[in-house]
Design a protein around this motif. Structure first.
Motif: not given
Length: 162
Positions: A58-82
């Motif tokens: 409970k250090k971060i709320n669910l909305k913050q989790v999804f924002i961070l995971l959205l960013f993380t998944s975008f970074v992952s997609a970028s790396l794998s695309f490269y």
């Protein structure tokens, strides 16, 4: 935190840990050495795991989790695309993906040759259903980006309606 939110976090934890366990299984059990870019592609999953752990405590709320995971998944997609681009010869390899044993000094050359062999990011050493692991990671990352985006849009609409 509600039971539903805990269930979402548990599912996410299972997804991210399964991806990392699979990478380590392929590396250590099947003895398929990863290239440097494969290692880089693991970092977003480590970060996502930390984010999920913080949410459990409970250090971060669910909305913050999804924002961070959205960013993380975008970074992952970028790396794998490269990485896919390197595999398909659209992009040049990173310096860390090639072995550069050009040296003026015999001592340095010997040290370079004694190091672990550098695995080329261009070589596809493992496939599942004819797809490289970079391609599978790209597809999974795009799916996660879309899911997180849908959740955030849904959450925003719920806030407006309430």
């Amino acid at each position: 935190m509600s039971n539903f939110k805990n269930q979402i976090l548990i599912v996410l934890a299972i997804i991210y840990s399964s991806i990392l366990v699979s990478a380590y299984f392929i590396q250590y059990v099947l003895n398929v050495p990863p290239c440097q870019l494969c290692y880089y592609q693991r970092y977003p999953y480590y970060f996502a795991t930390i984010v999920i752990i913080l949410a459990f405590f409970k250090k971060i709320n669910l909305k913050q989790v999804f924002i961070l995971l959205l960013f993380t998944s975008f970074v992952s997609a970028s790396l794998s695309f490269y990485h896919i681009g390197i595999e398909q010869s659209f992009f040049d390899e990173l310096g860390s993906c090639t072995s550069d044993t050009k040296s003026n000094n015999t001592e340095n050359l010997l040290k370079e040759l004694q190091k672990q062999p550098v695995i080329s990011c261009k070589n596809i050493s493992f496939q599942i259903f004819g797809l490289s692991l970079a391609t599978i990671n790209f597809i999974l990352s795009i799916i996660l980006v879309l899911l997180y985006g849908i959740f955030l849009k849904y959450e925003k609409q719920n806030r407006r309606n309430n």
